[in-house]
Scaffold this motif. Structure first.
Motif, PDB file in Angstrom:
ATOM      1  N   ILE A   1       0.872  -1.178   0.000  1.00  0.00           N
ATOM      2  CA  ILE A   1       0.000   0.000   0.000  1.00  0.00           C
ATOM      3  C   ILE A   1       0.911   1.230   0.000  1.00  0.00           C
ATOM      4  O   ILE A   1       1.844   1.306   0.807  1.00  0.00           O
ATOM      5  CB  ILE A   1      -0.904   0.016   1.258  1.00  0.00           C
ATOM      6  N   PRO A   2       0.663   2.184  -0.900  1.00  0.00           N
ATOM      7  CA  PRO A   2       1.502   3.384  -0.897  1.00  0.00           C
ATOM      8  C   PRO A   2       1.393   4.117   0.443  1.00  0.00           C
ATOM      9  O   PRO A   2       0.337   4.134   1.066  1.00  0.00           O
ATOM     10  CB  PRO A   2       0.906   4.242  -2.024  1.00  0.00           C
ATOM     11  N   PHE A   3       2.466   4.722   0.865  1.00  0.00           N
ATOM     12  CA  PHE A   3       2.433   5.543   2.075  1.00  0.00           C
ATOM     13  C   PHE A   3       3.626   6.487   2.057  1.00  0.00           C
ATOM     14  O   PHE A   3       4.591   6.256   1.330  1.00  0.00           O
ATOM     15  CB  PHE A   3       2.463   4.688   3.347  1.00  0.00           C
ATOM     16  N   GLU A   4       3.512   7.545   2.848  1.00  0.00           N
ATOM     17  CA  GLU A   4       4.641   8.474   3.001  1.00  0.00           C
ATOM     18  C   GLU A   4       4.834   8.817   4.476  1.00  0.00           C
ATOM     19  O   GLU A   4       5.724   8.333   5.117  1.00  0.00           O
ATOM     20  CB  GLU A   4       4.427   9.740   2.166  1.00  0.00           C
ATOM     21  N   CYS A   5       3.946   9.634   5.030  1.00  0.00           N
ATOM     22  CA  CYS A   5       4.189  10.194   6.356  1.00  0.00           C
ATOM     23  C   CYS A   5       3.922   9.221   7.515  1.00  0.00           C
ATOM     24  O   CYS A   5       4.530   9.319   8.559  1.00  0.00           O
ATOM     25  CB  CYS A   5       3.347  11.446   6.542  1.00  0.00           C
ATOM     26  N   GLN A   6       2.997   8.337   7.359  1.00  0.00           N
ATOM     27  CA  GLN A   6       2.527   7.435   8.425  1.00  0.00           C
ATOM     28  C   GLN A   6       1.975   8.196   9.623  1.00  0.00           C
ATOM     29  O   GLN A   6       1.917   7.667  10.726  1.00  0.00           O
ATOM     30  CB  GLN A   6       3.642   6.477   8.876  1.00  0.00           C
ATOM     31  N   GLU A   7       1.591   9.429   9.412  1.00  0.00           N
ATOM     32  CA  GLU A   7       1.084  10.274  10.497  1.00  0.00           C
ATOM     33  C   GLU A   7      -0.334  10.769  10.241  1.00  0.00           C
ATOM     34  O   GLU A   7      -0.839  11.604  10.988  1.00  0.00           O
ATOM     35  CB  GLU A   7       2.007  11.500  10.670  1.00  0.00           C
TER      36      GLU A   7
ATOM     37  N   CYS B   1      -0.501  13.055   4.927  1.00  0.00           N
ATOM     38  CA  CYS B   1      -0.270  13.203   3.475  1.00  0.00           C
ATOM     39  C   CYS B   1      -1.407  12.625   2.626  1.00  0.00           C
ATOM     40  O   CYS B   1      -1.600  13.031   1.492  1.00  0.00           O
ATOM     41  CB  CYS B   1       1.052  12.554   3.082  1.00  0.00           C
ATOM     42  N   GLY B   2      -2.117  11.656   3.130  1.00  0.00           N
ATOM     43  CA  GLY B   2      -3.234  11.064   2.402  1.00  0.00           C
ATOM     44  C   GLY B   2      -2.826  10.015   1.375  1.00  0.00           C
ATOM     45  O   GLY B   2      -3.679   9.471   0.677  1.00  0.00           O
ATOM     46  N   SER B   3      -1.541   9.701   1.287  1.00  0.00           N
ATOM     47  CA  SER B   3      -1.090   8.753   0.258  1.00  0.00           C
ATOM     48  C   SER B   3      -1.545   7.323   0.528  1.00  0.00           C
ATOM     49  O   SER B   3      -1.555   6.498  -0.377  1.00  0.00           O
ATOM     50  CB  SER B   3       0.437   8.794   0.123  1.00  0.00           C
ATOM     51  N   CYS B   4      -1.951   7.014   1.742  1.00  0.00           N
ATOM     52  CA  CYS B   4      -2.342   5.649   2.097  1.00  0.00           C
ATOM     53  C   CYS B   4      -3.868   5.469   2.083  1.00  0.00           C
ATOM     54  O   CYS B   4      -4.384   4.559   2.733  1.00  0.00           O
ATOM     55  CB  CYS B   4      -1.792   5.275   3.464  1.00  0.00           C
ATOM     56  N   LEU B   5      -4.536   6.309   1.314  1.00  0.00           N
ATOM     57  CA  LEU B   5      -6.001   6.237   1.248  1.00  0.00           C
ATOM     58  C   LEU B   5      -6.457   4.840   0.803  1.00  0.00           C
ATOM     59  O   LEU B   5      -5.930   4.286  -0.160  1.00  0.00           O
ATOM     60  CB  LEU B   5      -6.511   7.276   0.257  1.00  0.00           C
TER      61      LEU B   5
END
Ligand code: FES
Length: 121
Positions: A37-43, A46-50
């Protein structure tokens, strides 16, 4: 025991079983299972893990817990309304979209729809 099926349009379904009482997020469970699953900030910023969450019919509904960051980001992305937030928090009606880095699976059985991230190692 939560049963989590990860589904994308480009890969075969993959099932994972989270341990009862586990406090890992869907993103953590996915990575442990080799699901990209795409991700960036894990916080929750960023919304990349939608992800889109589909609840398996016939299973008991669980209380829905959304972090403030998750609510804010999902609203920014246009993936949740104030009415859906209220419905989730008051009536345990699950919203269709979540952030994988914020969503902790408990006893529910869910299908997680995500965008596969082939570039990730
Ligand atoms: Fe950034 Fe989930 S990884 S919001």
């Amino acid at each position: 025991m939560p049963i989590i099926t990860f589904r994308s349009t480009t890969t075969k379904d993959k099932r994972a079983y989270a341990t009862a009482g586990d406090t890992g997020t869907i993103l953590t469970v996915a990575r442990a299972a080799g699901v990209k699953i795409p991700f960036e900030c894990q916080e929750g910023e960023c919304g990349s893990c939608l992800i889109r969450v589909e609840y398996v019919e016939g299973k008991p509904r669980m209380a829905i817990s959304l972090t403030e960051r998750e609510k804010t980001k999902l609203k920014e992305l246009g993936k949740i309304t104030e009415a859906q937030i209220k419905d989730a928090e008051v009536n345990d009606v699950a919203p269709p979209y979540r952030l994988a880095c914020q969503f902790i699976a408990r006893e529910e059985e869910v299908i997680i729809h995500y965008e596969h991230c082939p570039a990730e190692a």
